[in-house]
Design a protein around this motif. Structure first.
Motif, PDB file in Angstrom:
ATOM      1  N   SER A 365      34.607  11.523  22.632  1.00 18.32           N
ATOM      2  CA  SER A 365      35.328  11.894  20.997  1.00 18.32           C
ATOM      3  C   SER A 365      33.842  12.006  20.165  1.00 18.32           C
ATOM      4  O   SER A 365      32.713  12.022  20.566  1.00 18.32           O
ATOM      5  CB  SER A 365      35.736  10.223  20.584  1.00 18.32           C
ATOM      6  N   VAL A 366      33.567  12.310  18.997  1.00  9.80           N
ATOM      7  CA  VAL A 366      32.854  13.419  18.240  1.00  9.80           C
ATOM      8  C   VAL A 366      32.394  12.248  17.432  1.00  9.80           C
ATOM      9  O   VAL A 366      32.662  11.538  16.924  1.00  9.80           O
ATOM     10  CB  VAL A 366      33.312  14.470  17.579  1.00  9.80           C
ATOM     11  N   ALA A 367      30.542  11.972  17.233  1.00 15.49           N
ATOM     12  CA  ALA A 367      30.101  10.748  16.733  1.00 15.49           C
ATOM     13  C   ALA A 367      30.601  10.339  15.853  1.00 15.49           C
ATOM     14  O   ALA A 367      30.293  11.795  15.130  1.00 15.49           O
ATOM     15  CB  ALA A 367      28.695  10.437  17.220  1.00 15.49           C
ATOM     16  N   GLY A 368      31.051   9.161  15.118  1.00 14.67           N
ATOM     17  CA  GLY A 368      30.863   9.526  13.163  1.00 14.67           C
ATOM     18  C   GLY A 368      31.958  10.482  13.089  1.00 14.67           C
ATOM     19  O   GLY A 368      32.495  10.482  11.656  1.00 14.67           O
ATOM     20  N   GLY A 369      33.357  10.577  13.544  1.00 11.69           N
ATOM     21  CA  GLY A 369      34.156  11.355  13.258  1.00 11.69           C
ATOM     22  C   GLY A 369      34.206  12.569  12.852  1.00 11.69           C
ATOM     23  O   GLY A 369      34.967  13.911  12.310  1.00 11.69           O
ATOM     24  N   ALA A 370      32.823  13.401  13.257  1.00  9.34           N
ATOM     25  CA  ALA A 370      32.291  14.401  12.396  1.00  9.34           C
ATOM     26  C   ALA A 370      33.486  15.785  13.181  1.00  9.34           C
ATOM     27  O   ALA A 370      34.688  15.247  13.598  1.00  9.34           O
ATOM     28  CB  ALA A 370      31.256  14.739  13.413  1.00  9.34           C
ATOM     29  N   VAL A 371      32.606  17.313  12.736  1.00  8.68           N
ATOM     30  CA  VAL A 371      33.825  18.498  12.905  1.00  8.68           C
ATOM     31  C   VAL A 371      33.543  18.667  14.610  1.00  8.68           C
ATOM     32  O   VAL A 371      32.033  18.377  15.266  1.00  8.68           O
ATOM     33  CB  VAL A 371      32.977  19.502  12.376  1.00  8.68           C
ATOM     34  N   HIS A 372      34.623  19.081  15.539  1.00 10.25           N
ATOM     35  CA  HIS A 372      34.807  19.344  17.025  1.00 10.25           C
ATOM     36  C   HIS A 372      34.323  20.235  17.197  1.00 10.25           C
ATOM     37  O   HIS A 372      34.598  21.361  16.226  1.00 10.25           O
ATOM     38  CB  HIS A 372      35.840  19.206  17.498  1.00 10.25           C
ATOM     39  N   HIS A 373      33.646  20.506  18.306  1.00 10.84           N
ATOM     40  CA  HIS A 373      32.979  21.774  18.273  1.00 10.84           C
ATOM     41  C   HIS A 373      34.058  23.326  18.289  1.00 10.84           C
ATOM     42  O   HIS A 373      33.734  23.838  18.608  1.00 10.84           O
ATOM     43  CB  HIS A 373      31.623  22.243  19.811  1.00 10.84           C
ATOM     44  N   LEU A 374      35.090  22.594  19.014  1.00 11.55           N
ATOM     45  CA  LEU A 374      36.628  23.573  19.319  1.00 11.55           C
ATOM     46  C   LEU A 374      36.559  24.032  17.742  1.00 11.55           C
ATOM     47  O   LEU A 374      37.313  25.232  17.900  1.00 11.55           O
ATOM     48  CB  LEU A 374      37.608  23.206  20.242  1.00 11.55           C
ATOM     49  N   THR A 375      36.913  23.189  16.652  1.00 12.43           N
ATOM     50  CA  THR A 375      36.849  23.523  15.634  1.00 12.43           C
ATOM     51  C   THR A 375      36.124  24.397  14.847  1.00 12.43           C
ATOM     52  O   THR A 375      36.212  26.087  14.484  1.00 12.43           O
ATOM     53  CB  THR A 375      37.119  22.490  14.632  1.00 12.43           C
ATOM     54  N   ILE A 376      34.794  24.030  15.258  1.00  8.71           N
ATOM     55  CA  ILE A 376      33.166  25.707  14.623  1.00  8.71           C
ATOM     56  C   ILE A 376      33.498  26.620  15.231  1.00  8.71           C
ATOM     57  O   ILE A 376      33.715  27.025  14.748  1.00  8.71           O
ATOM     58  CB  ILE A 376      31.960  24.523  14.906  1.00  8.71           C
ATOM     59  N   ASP A 377      34.439  26.302  16.371  1.00  9.84           N
ATOM     60  CA  ASP A 377      33.216  27.961  17.739  1.00  9.84           C
ATOM     61  C   ASP A 377      34.973  28.675  16.955  1.00  9.84           C
ATOM     62  O   ASP A 377      35.090  29.524  16.864  1.00  9.84           O
ATOM     63  CB  ASP A 377      34.301  27.706  18.489  1.00  9.84           C
ATOM     64  N   SER A 378      36.187  27.941  17.354  1.00  8.46           N
ATOM     65  CA  SER A 378      37.056  29.001  16.925  1.00  8.46           C
ATOM     66  C   SER A 378      38.154  29.095  16.157  1.00  8.46           C
ATOM     67  O   SER A 378      38.399  30.496  15.538  1.00  8.46           O
ATOM     68  CB  SER A 378      38.946  27.535  17.618  1.00  8.46           C
ATOM     69  N   MET A 379      37.497  28.823  15.033  1.00  8.85           N
ATOM     70  CA  MET A 379      37.643  29.140  12.955  1.00  8.85           C
ATOM     71  C   MET A 379      36.142  30.472  12.747  1.00  8.85           C
ATOM     72  O   MET A 379      36.547  31.086  11.919  1.00  8.85           O
ATOM     73  CB  MET A 379      37.525  27.909  12.320  1.00  8.85           C
ATOM     74  N   ASN A 380      34.897  30.128  13.273  1.00  8.49           N
ATOM     75  CA  ASN A 380      34.104  31.511  13.201  1.00  8.49           C
ATOM     76  C   ASN A 380      34.444  32.156  13.688  1.00  8.49           C
ATOM     77  O   ASN A 380      35.234  33.301  13.369  1.00  8.49           O
ATOM     78  CB  ASN A 380      32.685  30.490  13.731  1.00  8.49           C
ATOM     79  N   TYR A 381      35.482  32.064  15.154  1.00  7.32           N
ATOM     80  CA  TYR A 381      35.877  33.187  15.964  1.00  7.32           C
ATOM     81  C   TYR A 381      37.020  33.874  14.667  1.00  7.32           C
ATOM     82  O   TYR A 381      37.420  35.071  14.699  1.00  7.32           O
ATOM     83  CB  TYR A 381      36.334  32.339  17.119  1.00  7.32           C
ATOM     84  N   LEU A 382      37.932  33.416  14.083  1.00  8.28           N
ATOM     85  CA  LEU A 382      38.817  34.437  14.093  1.00  8.28           C
ATOM     86  C   LEU A 382      39.032  34.102  12.343  1.00  8.28           C
ATOM     87  O   LEU A 382      39.111  35.529  12.067  1.00  8.28           O
ATOM     88  CB  LEU A 382      40.143  32.743  14.309  1.00  8.28           C
ATOM     89  N   SER A 383      37.565  33.956  12.032  1.00  4.82           N
ATOM     90  CA  SER A 383      37.200  34.572  10.872  1.00  4.82           C
ATOM     91  C   SER A 383      36.776  35.997  10.398  1.00  4.82           C
ATOM     92  O   SER A 383      37.297  37.193   9.674  1.00  4.82           O
ATOM     93  CB  SER A 383      36.318  33.168   9.690  1.00  4.82           C
ATOM     94  N   LEU A 384      35.970  36.222  12.092  1.00  5.54           N
ATOM     95  CA  LEU A 384      35.870  36.994  12.215  1.00  5.54           C
ATOM     96  C   LEU A 384      37.172  38.450  12.716  1.00  5.54           C
ATOM     97  O   LEU A 384      36.923  39.241  11.995  1.00  5.54           O
ATOM     98  CB  LEU A 384      34.607  37.050  13.009  1.00  5.54           C
TER      99      LEU A 384
END
Length: 653
Positions: A365-384
């Motif tokens: 699990s991601v410490a502190g309930g933060a944003v998962h790297h999968l979310t960051i990678d996927s959404m950055n890619y999809l927004s591009l």
């Protein structure tokens, strides 16, 4: 008297002497020979004057004065003489093909052609600045340049045409007009081959030099395959710049020039342009195909491939127009082939991206309930990717839609715009499906937390990140107007559940009616319950992270609204009577309302607690100058995309 024999009569000197024959009448020359004589008489001196083999030029190292443009009037007179000579030769050839005058005329014609070849070469080589594709493109559009001279016009007309050129045309147009005059004369005289050879050699060097300056090179398959991505990416960037200049200026200018110079012959102008531009164009438009065929597949590279696809697709109308002839069909075919290959590459990359989301199965699990790297990678890619909705609509036009079993889910999940300006539904559904897969995956990852409150905080953070990326990119247009409100409702629900589970016992530790009168003992017990619950919640939640400032402020404001007014009212009513003496203040009333406010304000920046916080550490108001740890990490687009398949989505929409 005897008669004289007949022989004697016929053989007498007088009778036997033959009579004198009349003198022959002189033969008059034919009409064609008269025309030829007159033409040779007029054209001979003019042609000889400018011959490279005529004295003084042949005997001395003297720079020959150019006919064009130094002596344009005489140049046009020479052209007229050559045209008249050619007509006279044709007339004589039809009437008397054995006439010796034809040989003289042919010799004179060869001399004139040497002069015109020299002039044609000089015009092409000495006026490169005026004939560069940019100058040609700016001074005219294709086939719009009208001839500024007429080879059949008299000298007065030529002078008027020259004056007109000086007044209304720039230097480029003037040189182009001279080239056309010479080309038409040489072609009509049967010397097209010599003219074309000079033209192709010089103009092809212009194209080759232009391609070199633009950084367009021919690479072997192995060199691209072994090229580092950073190097290849730099090559692609140069190629993207080169395509625009090549199509709009280099090839377009050369097309205009060929069409004008060889306007008299469609076959010649097409063959010349093709011979000059085909090699460079094939290298240019073949580069994308070589890249996608020989480079390693990667979702990140698909962005660059989409850049190349967009470049060719955007300029396709110009490509099709410039390379419109049958002889240049190979160039059009190469451009189309590159588009097809790039489309296949992008479809494969999207399939791999979808598979990567499905197969991501990290168990931590991601410490502190933060944003998962999968979310960051996927959404950055999809927004591009969303910035390429138009080319993706073309590429995915024939792709199968998402599975039929998910159609109802997608309909409730997003509303796709039906406006004429929106992309095709296929691409909108594809993006909706990919984000749906991501959210479903996040729902599964939230279950990795043992603390239910952290699960909800994790969902709130990650859904908020998705919402922010959608709102600030073209994804907003693709997903429809109802998508953001629906997901924002979910975030508020997640945040409310987090507050209920993480801070509910703090709120419950205070009396429902804070102004109610309590005995000192009851008030002391209430303060103790609040102290314990607040310390516990604060210690635990100090490690939590809310990267989004708006969501962070919303949650803190809501917590403050639920806790502070109640505690302040209770504190103001019971603090004085409960404490009794100053020495008991720290053991019973450990937090003032201001202390509580400061503690709440300092939350959700990821500050790790010190374990068991002492009363004094929490009582001291947090420093407003403390360095806050903001969430700023950015994870690369191309990593962590492979792992394992997960089951059906568990998020309820």
């Amino acid at each position: 008297m005897p008669r004289k024999p007949m022989r004697t009569v016929f053989s007498s000197p007088t009778a036997s002497k033959p009579s004198a024959s009349p003198s022959p009448t002189p033969t008059r020359p034919s009409f064609s020979e008269s025309v030829m004589d007159r033409t040779l008489e007029l054209a001979g001196p003019v042609i000889a004057k400018w011959s490279p083999d005529t004295a003084p030029f042949a005997s001395a190292r003297v720079v020959v004065t150019s006919l064009f443009p130094d002596n344009r009037g005489e140049a046009k007179h020479l052209i007229k003489c050559v045209n008249n000579l050619q007509k006279a030769m044709h007339l004589l050839l039809t009437e008397n093909p054995t006439s010796p005058k034809l040989a003289s005329a042919q010799n004179l014609m060869q001399t004139a052609m040497k002069t015109l070849q020299r002039e044609f070469y000089q015009l092409l080589s000495m006026n490169r600045a005026y004939l560069d594709p940019e100058s040609v493109s700016s001074c005219s559009t294709r086939t719009s340049i009208h001839s500024t001279s007429d080879s059949d016009s008299d000298s007065d007309d030529d002078d008027e045409a020259a004056d007109s050129i000086v007044q209304v045309e720039d230097a480029s147009s003037l040189v182009m007009a001279d080239l056309r005059l010479i080309a038409e004369c040489m072609i009509s005289s049967g010397y097209a081959k010599e003219c074309v050879k000079i033209y192709n050699i010089i103009r092809k060097s212009i194209i080759d030099e232009g391609m070199y300056r633009l950084g367009v090179e021919k690479f072997s398959s192995s060199s691209i395959h072994n090229m580092d991505w950073e190097v290849l990416d730099d090559r692609i960037k140069k190629w993207l710049d080169a395509v625009k200049v090549s199509v709009k200026t280099l090839f377009n200018g050369e097309r205009i020039l060929s069409d004008h110079v060889f306007a008299a012959s469609e076959s010649i102008r097409e063959s010349c342009f093709t011979e000059i531009s085909r090699e460079g164009a094939m290298i240019l438009f073949g580069f994308p195909e070589s890249v996608v065929r020989n480079s390693k597949k990667s979702p990140a590279k698909a962005i660059r491939v989409l850049d190349m696809y967009t470049a060719i697709a955007t300029h396709w109308p110009d490509i099709k127009s410039i390379f419109s002839s049958e002889s240049s069909s190979t160039v059009r075919s190469q451009a189309i082939t590159s588009l097809i290959k790039m489309g296949q590459y992008v479809r494969t990359a999207l399939a791999e991206f979808e598979s990567a989301i499905l197969k991501e199965r990290s168990k931590s699990s991601v410490a502190g309930g933060a944003v998962h790297h999968l979310t960051i990678d996927s959404m950055n890619y999809l927004s591009l990717l969303a910035d390429y909705s138009n080319p993706l609509s073309d590429i995915l036009a024939d792709s199968p839609p998402p599975p039929a079993s998910t159609s109802t889910l997608l309909e409730s999940y997003s509303s796709l715009s039906d406006s004429g300006e929106s992309p095709a539904p296929t691409i909108s559904l594809r993006f909706a499906w990919l984000i749906l897969l991501l959210l479903a995956k996040l729902d599964g990852k939230a279950k990795l937390y043992k603390d239910a409150s952290l699960s909800y905080l994790f969902l709130a953070n990650n859904f908020q990140y998705v919402i922010t990326k959608v709102r600030t990119s073209n994804l907003k247009n693709l997903l429809g107007d109802d998508w953001l409100p629906k997901q924002e409702v979910k975030v508020r629900q997640f945040a409310a559940n987090y507050q209920r589970l993480a801070w509910g016992h703090v709120i419950e530790s205070l009396p429902e009616v804070p102004a109610i009168s309590l005995t000192p003992e009851e008030a002391r017990e209430c303060f103790k319950r609040f102290n314990a619950s607040f310390e516990q919640a604060h210690d635990k939640q100090s490690a939590c992270v809310i990267p989004d400032s708006k969501l962070r402020d919303d949650i803190k404001v809501d917590l403050s609204r639920r806790i502070l007014p109640v505690y302040r009212e209770f504190y103001n009513k019971h603090e004085a009577v409960t404490v009794g003496s100053e020495r008991n203040l720290g053991s019973i009333v450990r937090f003032s309302p201001e202390d509580v406010g400061h503690c709440l304000s300092d939350l959700f920046f990821g500050n790790v607690g010190s374990g068991s916080s002492s009363s004094s550490s929490l009582r001291s108001p947090p420093s407003h100058t403390r360095s806050k740890k903001f969430y700023t990490s950015f994870v690369g687009l191309t990593t962590r995309y492979a792992l394992s398949f997960f089951g059906s989505p568990t998020i309820k929409f």
